[in-house]
Design an enzyme around this catalytic site. Sequence first.
Site, PDB file in Angstrom:
ATOM      1  N   LYS A 208       0.823  -1.199   0.000  1.00 15.80           N
ATOM      2  CA  LYS A 208       0.000   0.000   0.000  1.00 15.80           C
ATOM      3  C   LYS A 208       0.860   1.253   0.000  1.00 15.80           C
ATOM      4  CE  LYS A 208      -1.941  -1.501   3.700  1.00 15.80           C
ATOM      5  NZ  LYS A 208      -2.788  -1.681   4.904  1.00 15.80           N
ATOM      6  N   THR A 241      -7.519   9.513   8.581  1.00 10.34           N
ATOM      7  CA  THR A 241      -7.209   8.249   7.903  1.00 10.34           C
ATOM      8  C   THR A 241      -7.182   7.079   8.877  1.00 10.34           C
ATOM      9  OG1 THR A 241      -4.841   8.669   8.196  1.00 10.34           O
ATOM     10  CG2 THR A 241      -5.850   9.440   6.146  1.00 10.34           C
ATOM     11  N   GLY A 243      -7.824   3.870  10.623  1.00 10.64           N
ATOM     12  CA  GLY A 243      -8.501   2.621  10.264  1.00 10.64           C
ATOM     13  C   GLY A 243      -8.544   2.317   8.790  1.00 10.64           C
ATOM     14  N   THR A 244      -7.760   3.030   7.969  1.00  7.75           N
ATOM     15  CA  THR A 244      -7.812   2.765   6.528  1.00  7.75           C
ATOM     16  C   THR A 244      -7.341   1.354   6.201  1.00  7.75           C
ATOM     17  OG1 THR A 244      -5.658   3.850   6.349  1.00  7.75           O
ATOM     18  CG2 THR A 244      -7.586   5.159   5.763  1.00  7.75           C
ATOM     19  N   GLY A 245      -6.295   0.883   6.882  1.00 12.39           N
ATOM     20  CA  GLY A 245      -5.799  -0.470   6.613  1.00 12.39           C
ATOM     21  C   GLY A 245      -6.810  -1.534   6.966  1.00 12.39           C
ATOM     22  N   CYS A 246      -7.426  -1.396   8.127  1.00 14.18           N
ATOM     23  CA  CYS A 246      -8.465  -2.343   8.549  1.00 14.18           C
ATOM     24  C   CYS A 246      -9.611  -2.358   7.542  1.00 14.18           C
ATOM     25  CB  CYS A 246      -9.010  -1.962   9.928  1.00 14.18           C
ATOM     26  SG  CYS A 246      -7.791  -1.744  11.226  1.00 14.18           S
TER      27      CYS A 246
END
Length: 518
Positions: A208, A241, A243-246
Amino acid sequence: MNGADARPRHAPHTPQPPRIPRVLSIAGTDPTGGAGMQADLKAVAAHDGYGMGVVTALVAQNTHGVRSVHVPDVGFLREQLDAVSDDVTIDAVKIGMLGTAEVVRVVTEWLREHRPPVVVVDPVMVATSGDRLLDEDASQAMVALIGLADLVTPNRAELAVLAELATLHGPDERRDRPDRSLRPHQTDTPEGQALAIARAWDVLVLAKGGHDAGDTAEDVLVGPAGVLRRFTAPRVRTTNTHGTGCSLSSAIATLAARDGDWELAIGTAKRWLTAALRGADALDVGTGNGPVDHGALVRAALPEPRWTDRWWDDVAGVLHETIACDFLVGMRAGTLDPEVFAAYLAQDVHYLRAYERHLALLGSWTTGAEAAFWQASAQGCADEARDLHHRRLAGSHAEDPVHPVCAGYLAHLQAAADSGSAGVLAAAVLPCFRVYAWVGTQIGTVGADHPFADWIGAYGAPAFAEASAEATARVERLAAVATPAERGAMTRAFRTSTAWEAAFFRMPTAIADAVVTG
Protein backbone atom coordinates in the site's frame (compact mmCIF):
# COMPACT_ATOMS: atom_id res chain seq x y z
CA MET A 1 -11.12 -18.80 -6.68
CA ASN A 2 -10.87 -18.94 -10.46
CA GLY A 3 -11.35 -22.67 -10.93
CA ALA A 4 -13.47 -24.27 -13.63
CA ASP A 5 -17.15 -24.89 -13.17
CA ALA A 6 -17.58 -28.30 -11.54
CA ARG A 7 -21.07 -28.91 -12.98
CA PRO A 8 -21.55 -31.67 -15.59
CA ARG A 9 -21.14 -30.35 -19.12
CA HIS A 10 -24.83 -30.60 -20.03
CA ALA A 11 -26.38 -30.08 -16.62
CA PRO A 12 -29.24 -27.57 -16.62
CA HIS A 13 -28.30 -24.25 -15.06
CA THR A 14 -30.69 -22.75 -12.57
CA PRO A 15 -29.95 -19.07 -11.94
CA GLN A 16 -29.19 -18.43 -8.31
CA PRO A 17 -29.22 -15.07 -6.56
CA PRO A 18 -25.76 -13.88 -5.51
CA ARG A 19 -24.83 -15.21 -2.10
CA ILE A 20 -24.16 -12.62 0.57
CA PRO A 21 -20.56 -13.24 1.70
CA ARG A 22 -20.23 -14.33 5.33
CA VAL A 23 -17.07 -12.62 6.52
CA LEU A 24 -15.33 -13.18 9.84
CA SER A 25 -13.14 -10.46 11.33
CA ILE A 26 -10.52 -11.65 13.82
CA ALA A 27 -9.23 -8.43 15.33
CA GLY A 28 -8.95 -6.05 18.23
CA THR A 29 -11.47 -3.38 19.09
CA ASP A 30 -11.70 0.37 18.76
CA PRO A 31 -14.33 1.99 21.01
CA THR A 32 -14.43 5.07 18.76
CA GLY A 33 -15.42 2.84 15.82
CA GLY A 34 -12.78 3.97 13.36
CA ALA A 35 -10.44 0.99 13.30
CA GLY A 36 -10.23 -2.64 14.35
CA MET A 37 -13.26 -4.86 14.36
CA GLN A 38 -15.71 -1.98 14.33
CA ALA A 39 -14.19 -0.67 11.09
CA ASP A 40 -14.05 -4.20 9.67
CA LEU A 41 -17.75 -4.76 10.19
CA LYS A 42 -18.63 -1.39 8.65
CA ALA A 43 -16.51 -2.17 5.60
CA VAL A 44 -18.11 -5.60 5.23
CA ALA A 45 -21.61 -4.12 5.47
CA ALA A 46 -20.71 -1.39 2.97
CA HIS A 47 -20.04 -4.16 0.42
CA ASP A 48 -23.20 -6.13 1.16
CA GLY A 49 -21.52 -8.77 3.27
CA TYR A 50 -22.60 -10.31 6.54
CA GLY A 51 -19.97 -9.46 9.13
CA MET A 52 -19.00 -11.54 12.16
CA GLY A 53 -16.34 -10.81 14.77
CA VAL A 54 -14.00 -12.62 17.11
CA VAL A 55 -12.20 -10.33 19.55
CA THR A 56 -8.47 -10.82 20.05
CA ALA A 57 -7.84 -7.76 22.18
CA LEU A 58 -9.83 -5.08 23.94
CA VAL A 59 -8.18 -1.77 23.11
CA ALA A 60 -8.75 1.51 24.94
CA GLN A 61 -8.07 4.01 22.18
CA ASN A 62 -9.44 7.09 20.50
CA THR A 63 -8.45 9.28 17.58
CA HIS A 64 -5.31 10.36 19.44
CA GLY A 65 -3.90 6.89 20.04
CA VAL A 66 -3.89 3.72 22.12
CA ARG A 67 -4.09 4.05 25.90
CA SER A 68 -4.09 0.41 26.94
CA VAL A 69 -4.68 -3.10 25.61
CA HIS A 70 -6.31 -6.03 27.40
CA VAL A 71 -5.75 -9.46 25.83
CA PRO A 72 -8.35 -12.00 27.00
CA ASP A 73 -7.33 -15.55 27.84
CA VAL A 74 -6.43 -17.43 24.66
CA GLY A 75 -8.69 -20.27 25.72
CA PHE A 76 -11.63 -17.91 25.40
CA LEU A 77 -10.31 -16.78 22.03
CA ARG A 78 -10.42 -20.38 20.81
CA GLU A 79 -13.95 -20.76 22.18
CA GLN A 80 -15.04 -17.73 20.17
CA LEU A 81 -13.48 -19.10 17.00
CA ASP A 82 -15.01 -22.55 17.48
CA ALA A 83 -18.43 -21.10 18.29
CA VAL A 84 -18.49 -19.40 14.90
CA SER A 85 -17.01 -22.18 12.77
CA ASP A 86 -19.08 -24.92 14.45
CA ASP A 87 -22.25 -23.20 13.28
CA VAL A 88 -21.63 -20.81 10.38
CA THR A 89 -20.12 -21.38 6.96
CA ILE A 90 -17.40 -18.75 6.61
CA ASP A 91 -16.75 -17.46 3.10
CA ALA A 92 -13.88 -15.17 4.04
CA VAL A 93 -11.79 -14.27 7.03
CA LYS A 94 -9.90 -11.05 7.63
CA ILE A 95 -7.24 -11.22 10.32
CA GLY A 96 -6.10 -8.00 11.96
CA MET A 97 -4.56 -7.23 15.34
CA LEU A 98 -3.34 -10.34 17.17
CA GLY A 99 -0.98 -8.84 19.75
CA THR A 100 0.85 -11.76 21.32
CA ALA A 101 2.58 -14.93 20.17
CA GLU A 102 0.00 -17.04 21.99
CA VAL A 103 -2.85 -15.31 20.15
CA VAL A 104 -1.09 -15.73 16.80
CA ARG A 105 -0.56 -19.45 17.44
CA VAL A 106 -4.19 -20.04 18.46
CA VAL A 107 -5.50 -18.26 15.36
CA THR A 108 -3.03 -20.16 13.16
CA GLU A 109 -4.06 -23.51 14.63
CA TRP A 110 -7.75 -22.73 14.12
CA LEU A 111 -7.08 -21.54 10.57
CA ARG A 112 -5.33 -24.82 9.70
CA GLU A 113 -8.46 -26.68 10.76
CA HIS A 114 -11.11 -24.32 9.36
CA ARG A 115 -9.60 -22.50 6.44
CA PRO A 116 -12.29 -20.61 4.45
CA PRO A 117 -11.94 -19.94 0.70
CA VAL A 118 -10.62 -16.40 1.24
CA VAL A 119 -8.03 -15.43 3.85
CA VAL A 120 -6.77 -11.84 4.07
CA VAL A 121 -4.15 -10.96 6.67
CA ASP A 122 -3.66 -7.32 7.58
CA PRO A 123 -0.51 -7.78 9.67
CA VAL A 124 -0.99 -5.22 12.42
CA MET A 125 2.67 -5.24 13.47
CA VAL A 126 3.87 -1.66 13.20
CA ALA A 127 1.81 1.52 13.56
CA THR A 128 2.17 4.27 11.00
CA SER A 129 3.95 6.20 13.76
CA GLY A 130 6.67 3.53 13.71
CA ASP A 131 5.74 1.96 17.05
CA ARG A 132 6.01 -1.84 17.16
CA LEU A 133 2.66 -3.45 17.97
CA LEU A 134 3.97 -7.02 18.04
CA ASP A 135 6.89 -8.19 20.13
CA GLU A 136 9.64 -10.36 18.65
CA ASP A 137 8.03 -13.68 19.67
CA ALA A 138 4.72 -12.70 18.10
CA SER A 139 6.46 -11.57 14.93
CA GLN A 140 8.16 -14.95 14.69
CA ALA A 141 4.81 -16.68 15.17
CA MET A 142 3.44 -14.73 12.20
CA VAL A 143 5.65 -16.83 9.90
CA ALA A 144 3.25 -19.77 10.09
CA LEU A 145 0.14 -17.60 9.83
CA ILE A 146 1.28 -15.82 6.68
CA GLY A 147 1.74 -19.21 5.03
CA LEU A 148 -2.00 -19.80 5.34
CA ALA A 149 -3.03 -16.50 3.78
CA ASP A 150 -4.16 -15.69 0.25
CA LEU A 151 -3.46 -11.96 0.47
CA VAL A 152 -1.33 -9.92 2.87
CA THR A 153 -1.89 -6.14 3.13
CA PRO A 154 1.04 -4.61 5.07
CA ASN A 155 1.85 -0.94 5.41
CA ARG A 156 5.33 0.26 4.54
CA ALA A 157 6.81 -0.48 7.97
CA GLU A 158 5.20 -3.93 8.07
CA LEU A 159 6.54 -4.69 4.61
CA ALA A 160 10.06 -4.25 5.93
CA VAL A 161 9.46 -6.45 8.99
CA LEU A 162 7.84 -9.24 6.97
CA ALA A 163 10.55 -9.09 4.30
CA GLU A 164 13.17 -9.51 7.01
CA LEU A 165 11.29 -12.48 8.47
CA ALA A 166 11.02 -14.00 5.00
CA THR A 167 14.76 -13.65 4.44
CA LEU A 168 15.89 -14.89 7.83
CA HIS A 169 13.44 -17.67 8.45
CA GLY A 170 11.36 -18.45 5.40
CA PRO A 171 8.03 -20.16 5.71
CA ASP A 172 7.44 -23.24 7.76
CA GLU A 173 4.18 -24.07 6.04
CA ARG A 174 3.67 -24.00 2.25
CA ARG A 175 1.05 -25.12 -0.18
CA ASP A 176 1.88 -27.13 -3.27
CA ARG A 177 2.91 -24.55 -5.91
CA PRO A 178 5.44 -24.91 -8.79
CA ASP A 179 7.80 -22.14 -7.55
CA ARG A 180 8.79 -23.62 -4.18
CA SER A 181 12.49 -23.32 -5.00
CA LEU A 182 12.32 -19.54 -5.06
CA ARG A 183 13.97 -17.92 -2.07
CA PRO A 184 13.32 -14.34 -0.99
CA HIS A 185 15.97 -11.69 -1.24
CA GLN A 186 15.84 -8.61 0.97
CA THR A 187 15.70 -5.35 -0.95
CA ASP A 188 15.29 -1.71 -0.03
CA THR A 189 12.27 -1.00 -2.25
CA PRO A 190 8.64 -1.67 -1.32
CA GLU A 191 8.11 -3.76 -4.44
CA GLY A 192 11.23 -5.79 -3.71
CA GLN A 193 10.10 -6.35 -0.15
CA ALA A 194 6.64 -7.39 -1.35
CA LEU A 195 8.22 -9.81 -3.83
CA ALA A 196 10.34 -11.34 -1.06
CA ILE A 197 7.21 -11.95 1.02
CA ALA A 198 5.20 -13.26 -1.94
CA ARG A 199 7.92 -15.75 -2.89
CA ALA A 200 8.62 -16.90 0.64
CA TRP A 201 5.03 -17.73 1.50
CA ASP A 202 3.51 -18.08 -1.97
CA VAL A 203 0.97 -15.35 -1.26
CA LEU A 204 -0.30 -12.21 -2.89
CA VAL A 205 0.98 -9.02 -1.30
CA LEU A 206 -0.70 -5.65 -1.63
CA ALA A 207 2.00 -3.06 -1.02
CA LYS A 208 0.00 0.00 0.00
CA GLY A 209 1.18 3.49 -0.87
CA GLY A 210 -1.31 5.55 1.07
CA HIS A 211 1.36 7.24 3.17
CA ASP A 212 3.70 8.07 0.29
CA ALA A 213 4.03 11.59 -1.09
CA GLY A 214 2.58 12.85 -4.35
CA ASP A 215 -0.80 13.60 -5.88
CA THR A 216 -1.71 9.94 -6.37
CA ALA A 217 -1.88 6.95 -4.03
CA GLU A 218 -0.61 3.78 -5.66
CA ASP A 219 -1.04 0.28 -4.28
CA VAL A 220 0.89 -2.51 -5.98
CA LEU A 221 -0.29 -6.11 -6.11
CA VAL A 222 2.68 -8.46 -6.12
CA GLY A 223 2.72 -12.22 -6.57
CA PRO A 224 5.58 -14.76 -6.50
CA ALA A 225 6.30 -14.01 -10.17
CA GLY A 226 6.45 -10.24 -9.66
CA VAL A 227 4.15 -7.23 -10.03
CA LEU A 228 0.67 -8.21 -11.15
CA ARG A 229 -1.07 -4.85 -11.21
CA ARG A 230 -0.91 -1.27 -9.97
CA PHE A 231 -3.97 0.43 -8.50
CA THR A 232 -3.83 4.23 -8.59
CA ALA A 233 -6.26 6.79 -7.21
CA PRO A 234 -6.13 10.53 -6.53
CA ARG A 235 -4.63 11.26 -3.14
CA VAL A 236 -7.20 12.65 -0.74
CA ARG A 237 -5.76 15.42 1.40
CA THR A 238 -7.07 14.63 4.86
CA THR A 239 -5.66 13.76 8.25
CA ASN A 240 -8.68 11.58 8.98
CA THR A 241 -7.21 8.25 7.90
CA HIS A 242 -7.68 6.23 11.10
CA GLY A 243 -8.50 2.62 10.26
CA THR A 244 -7.81 2.76 6.53
CA GLY A 245 -5.80 -0.47 6.61
CA CYS A 246 -8.46 -2.34 8.55
CA SER A 247 -11.21 -1.03 6.31
CA LEU A 248 -9.47 -1.73 3.01
CA SER A 249 -8.50 -5.30 3.88
CA SER A 250 -12.02 -6.12 5.09
CA ALA A 251 -13.55 -4.67 1.95
CA ILE A 252 -11.18 -6.71 -0.22
CA ALA A 253 -12.01 -9.92 1.70
CA THR A 254 -15.74 -9.34 1.21
CA LEU A 255 -15.44 -8.52 -2.48
CA ALA A 256 -13.07 -11.39 -3.19
CA ALA A 257 -15.53 -13.83 -1.62
CA ARG A 258 -18.33 -12.39 -3.73
CA ASP A 259 -16.54 -11.71 -7.02
CA GLY A 260 -14.03 -14.57 -7.14
CA ASP A 261 -11.22 -12.34 -8.46
CA TRP A 262 -8.52 -10.54 -6.49
CA GLU A 263 -7.82 -7.75 -8.96
CA LEU A 264 -11.48 -6.84 -9.32
CA ALA A 265 -11.89 -6.93 -5.55
CA ILE A 266 -8.86 -4.71 -4.88
CA GLY A 267 -9.78 -2.17 -7.56
CA THR A 268 -13.34 -1.90 -6.29
CA ALA A 269 -12.23 -1.63 -2.67
CA LYS A 270 -9.71 1.09 -3.50
CA ARG A 271 -12.33 3.19 -5.26
CA TRP A 272 -14.59 2.76 -2.24
CA LEU A 273 -11.82 3.77 0.15
CA THR A 274 -11.10 6.89 -1.90
CA ALA A 275 -14.74 7.94 -1.51
CA ALA A 276 -14.60 7.08 2.20
CA LEU A 277 -11.55 9.31 2.61
CA ARG A 278 -13.26 12.16 0.75
CA GLY A 279 -16.15 11.99 3.17
CA ALA A 280 -13.98 11.61 6.27
CA ASP A 281 -13.74 15.27 7.28
CA ALA A 282 -17.51 15.70 7.29
CA LEU A 283 -17.89 12.96 9.92
CA ASP A 284 -16.35 15.19 12.60
CA VAL A 285 -15.45 12.24 14.85
CA GLY A 286 -12.83 13.06 17.46
CA THR A 287 -10.21 15.79 17.61
CA GLY A 288 -7.26 13.72 16.39
CA ASN A 289 -6.72 11.40 13.44
CA GLY A 290 -10.36 10.65 12.70
CA PRO A 291 -11.98 7.74 10.81
CA VAL A 292 -13.05 7.42 7.19
CA ASP A 293 -16.68 7.52 6.09
CA HIS A 294 -17.51 3.87 5.47
CA GLY A 295 -21.00 4.71 4.21
CA ALA A 296 -20.06 7.34 1.64
CA LEU A 297 -20.64 5.24 -1.48
CA VAL A 298 -23.65 3.47 0.00
CA ARG A 299 -25.40 6.79 0.51
CA ALA A 300 -24.42 7.95 -2.95
CA ALA A 301 -25.88 4.81 -4.54
CA LEU A 302 -28.94 4.64 -2.31
CA PRO A 303 -29.68 8.21 -1.20
CA GLU A 304 -31.79 8.67 1.87
CA PRO A 305 -35.46 9.29 1.00
CA ARG A 306 -36.55 12.91 1.17
CA TRP A 307 -37.60 14.11 4.60
CA THR A 308 -41.11 14.92 3.41
CA ASP A 309 -41.46 11.47 1.82
CA ARG A 310 -40.46 9.85 5.09
CA TRP A 311 -43.02 11.99 6.92
CA TRP A 312 -45.66 10.90 4.40
CA ASP A 313 -44.80 7.24 4.95
CA ASP A 314 -44.91 7.84 8.70
CA VAL A 315 -48.59 8.94 8.53
CA ALA A 316 -49.74 6.15 6.17
CA GLY A 317 -52.07 4.71 8.83
CA VAL A 318 -53.73 8.07 9.39
CA LEU A 319 -54.19 8.53 5.65
CA HIS A 320 -55.87 5.14 5.40
CA GLU A 321 -58.30 6.14 8.14
CA THR A 322 -58.93 9.47 6.44
CA ILE A 323 -59.97 8.14 3.05
CA ALA A 324 -62.15 5.50 4.72
CA CYS A 325 -64.17 7.97 6.83
CA ASP A 326 -67.92 8.28 6.20
CA PHE A 327 -67.64 11.86 4.96
CA LEU A 328 -65.27 11.07 2.08
CA VAL A 329 -66.91 7.74 1.27
CA GLY A 330 -70.25 9.51 0.93
CA MET A 331 -68.72 12.32 -1.08
CA ARG A 332 -67.14 9.91 -3.57
CA ALA A 333 -70.43 8.06 -3.94
CA GLY A 334 -72.43 11.29 -4.20
CA THR A 335 -74.63 10.19 -1.29
CA LEU A 336 -73.33 12.63 1.31
CA ASP A 337 -76.12 14.64 2.98
CA PRO A 338 -75.86 18.25 1.70
CA GLU A 339 -76.44 19.51 5.25
CA VAL A 340 -73.43 17.52 6.45
CA PHE A 341 -71.36 19.00 3.63
CA ALA A 342 -72.56 22.51 4.53
CA ALA A 343 -71.54 21.97 8.14
CA TYR A 344 -68.08 20.95 6.91
CA LEU A 345 -67.83 24.05 4.69
CA ALA A 346 -68.76 26.36 7.56
CA GLN A 347 -65.87 25.01 9.63
CA ASP A 348 -63.58 25.11 6.63
CA VAL A 349 -64.24 28.83 6.24
CA HIS A 350 -63.09 29.36 9.84
CA TYR A 351 -60.05 27.28 9.10
CA LEU A 352 -59.16 28.99 5.82
CA ARG A 353 -59.26 32.45 7.33
CA ALA A 354 -56.63 31.46 9.90
CA TYR A 355 -54.71 29.34 7.39
CA GLU A 356 -54.48 32.35 5.08
CA ARG A 357 -52.83 34.36 7.87
CA HIS A 358 -50.26 31.62 8.54
CA LEU A 359 -49.35 31.33 4.87
CA ALA A 360 -48.96 35.11 4.68
CA LEU A 361 -46.74 34.97 7.78
CA LEU A 362 -44.52 32.42 6.04
CA GLY A 363 -44.32 34.84 3.12
CA SER A 364 -43.12 37.57 5.46
CA TRP A 365 -40.47 35.27 6.96
CA THR A 366 -39.00 34.32 3.59
CA THR A 367 -37.68 36.12 0.54
CA GLY A 368 -37.71 35.88 -3.24
CA ALA A 369 -39.49 32.96 -4.83
CA GLU A 370 -40.18 31.41 -1.42
CA ALA A 371 -42.05 34.50 -0.24
CA ALA A 372 -43.93 34.81 -3.53
CA PHE A 373 -45.15 31.21 -3.30
CA TRP A 374 -46.48 31.50 0.24
CA GLN A 375 -48.11 34.85 -0.47
CA ALA A 376 -49.80 33.46 -3.58
CA SER A 377 -51.01 30.47 -1.57
CA ALA A 378 -52.48 32.82 1.04
CA GLN A 379 -54.40 34.63 -1.69
CA GLY A 380 -55.60 31.29 -3.00
CA CYS A 381 -57.10 30.54 0.42
CA ALA A 382 -58.98 33.82 0.36
CA ASP A 383 -60.30 33.10 -3.13
CA GLU A 384 -61.36 29.58 -2.16
CA ALA A 385 -63.27 30.76 0.89
CA ARG A 386 -64.97 33.49 -1.12
CA ASP A 387 -65.93 31.54 -4.20
CA LEU A 388 -66.54 27.86 -3.56
CA HIS A 389 -67.34 27.96 0.13
CA HIS A 390 -69.56 31.02 0.26
CA ARG A 391 -71.40 29.97 -2.88
CA ARG A 392 -71.99 26.52 -1.44
CA LEU A 393 -73.11 27.79 1.95
CA ALA A 394 -75.56 30.30 0.42
CA GLY A 395 -76.36 31.65 3.85
CA SER A 396 -76.91 28.35 5.62
CA HIS A 397 -74.47 27.54 8.46
CA ALA A 398 -72.71 30.84 7.78
CA GLU A 399 -72.89 31.75 11.45
CA ASP A 400 -71.90 28.36 12.81
CA PRO A 401 -69.46 28.77 15.71
CA VAL A 402 -65.99 27.24 15.57
CA HIS A 403 -66.20 23.52 16.37
CA PRO A 404 -63.74 22.14 18.96
CA VAL A 405 -61.99 20.09 16.26
CA CYS A 406 -61.47 23.15 14.10
CA ALA A 407 -60.38 25.12 17.16
CA GLY A 408 -57.87 22.40 18.09
CA TYR A 409 -56.38 22.36 14.60
CA LEU A 410 -56.07 26.16 14.58
CA ALA A 411 -54.44 26.13 18.02
CA HIS A 412 -51.88 23.68 16.70
CA LEU A 413 -51.11 25.94 13.73
CA GLN A 414 -50.80 28.93 16.03
CA ALA A 415 -48.34 27.03 18.22
CA ALA A 416 -46.28 26.29 15.12
CA ALA A 417 -46.30 29.98 14.24
CA ASP A 418 -45.38 30.93 17.81
CA SER A 419 -42.30 28.70 17.57
CA GLY A 420 -40.72 31.39 15.39
CA SER A 421 -39.41 28.70 13.03
CA ALA A 422 -40.32 28.98 9.36
CA GLY A 423 -39.56 25.28 9.02
CA VAL A 424 -41.96 24.24 11.78
CA LEU A 425 -44.77 26.45 10.50
CA ALA A 426 -44.21 25.29 6.91
CA ALA A 427 -44.33 21.66 8.02
CA ALA A 428 -47.53 22.35 9.95
CA VAL A 429 -49.33 23.91 6.95
CA LEU A 430 -48.07 21.33 4.44
CA PRO A 431 -50.65 18.57 5.17
CA CYS A 432 -53.46 20.87 4.08
CA PHE A 433 -51.80 20.86 0.66
CA ARG A 434 -50.75 17.23 0.50
CA VAL A 435 -53.74 15.55 2.13
CA TYR A 436 -56.28 17.44 0.04
CA ALA A 437 -54.34 16.79 -3.18
CA TRP A 438 -54.07 13.13 -2.23
CA VAL A 439 -57.81 12.91 -1.42
CA GLY A 440 -58.53 14.46 -4.81
CA THR A 441 -56.52 11.74 -6.58
CA GLN A 442 -58.13 9.01 -4.47
CA ILE A 443 -61.66 10.12 -5.32
CA GLY A 444 -60.78 10.57 -8.97
CA THR A 445 -62.71 12.20 -11.78
CA VAL A 446 -66.48 12.58 -11.49
CA GLY A 447 -69.07 13.77 -13.95
CA ALA A 448 -70.39 17.32 -14.12
CA ASP A 449 -73.72 16.12 -12.67
CA HIS A 450 -72.06 14.79 -9.53
CA PRO A 451 -73.43 16.75 -6.54
CA PHE A 452 -69.92 17.59 -5.29
CA ALA A 453 -68.15 17.91 -8.62
CA ASP A 454 -66.98 21.46 -7.92
CA TRP A 455 -65.29 20.53 -4.60
CA ILE A 456 -63.77 17.33 -5.98
CA GLY A 457 -62.65 19.12 -9.11
CA ALA A 458 -60.95 21.89 -7.14
CA TYR A 459 -58.75 19.53 -5.13
CA GLY A 460 -58.28 16.95 -7.85
CA ALA A 461 -57.18 19.52 -10.42
CA PRO A 462 -53.63 19.40 -11.81
CA ALA A 463 -53.08 22.98 -10.65
CA PHE A 464 -53.67 22.01 -7.02
CA ALA A 465 -51.44 18.97 -7.38
CA GLU A 466 -48.69 21.26 -8.69
CA ALA A 467 -49.16 23.64 -5.78
CA SER A 468 -48.92 20.71 -3.36
CA ALA A 469 -45.72 19.49 -5.02
CA GLU A 470 -44.21 22.98 -4.88
CA ALA A 471 -45.12 23.40 -1.22
CA THR A 472 -43.55 20.00 -0.51
CA ALA A 473 -40.35 20.97 -2.29
CA ARG A 474 -40.08 24.19 -0.30
CA VAL A 475 -40.62 22.39 3.01
CA GLU A 476 -38.07 19.77 1.93
CA ARG A 477 -35.45 22.47 1.49
CA LEU A 478 -36.22 23.86 4.92
CA ALA A 479 -35.91 20.39 6.47
CA ALA A 480 -32.58 19.75 4.74
CA VAL A 481 -30.92 22.77 6.37
CA ALA A 482 -32.62 22.49 9.76
CA THR A 483 -30.86 21.38 12.92
CA PRO A 484 -31.85 17.92 14.20
CA ALA A 485 -33.94 19.55 16.94
CA GLU A 486 -35.79 21.79 14.49
CA ARG A 487 -36.21 18.92 12.03
CA GLY A 488 -37.74 16.83 14.81
CA ALA A 489 -40.16 19.64 15.59
CA MET A 490 -41.04 19.84 11.88
CA THR A 491 -41.69 16.10 11.82
CA ARG A 492 -44.04 16.31 14.77
CA ALA A 493 -45.80 19.38 13.35
CA PHE A 494 -46.48 17.55 10.09
CA ARG A 495 -47.66 14.41 11.89
CA THR A 496 -50.00 16.35 14.16
CA SER A 497 -51.46 18.38 11.30
CA THR A 498 -52.16 15.19 9.36
CA ALA A 499 -54.01 13.79 12.38
CA TRP A 500 -56.04 17.01 12.59
CA GLU A 501 -56.88 16.70 8.88
CA ALA A 502 -58.34 13.25 9.55
CA ALA A 503 -60.30 14.61 12.50
CA PHE A 504 -61.56 17.50 10.35
CA PHE A 505 -63.05 15.09 7.80
CA ARG A 506 -64.73 13.08 10.57
CA MET A 507 -66.06 16.23 12.24
CA PRO A 508 -69.13 16.97 9.99
CA THR A 509 -70.57 13.50 10.55
CA ALA A 510 -70.14 13.98 14.29
CA ILE A 511 -71.88 17.34 14.05
CA ALA A 512 -74.82 15.75 12.21
CA ASP A 513 -75.03 12.90 14.72
CA ALA A 514 -75.08 15.42 17.57
CA VAL A 515 -77.96 17.30 15.93
CA VAL A 516 -79.97 14.09 15.53
CA THR A 517 -79.40 12.89 19.08
CA GLY A 518 -79.88 16.39 20.50
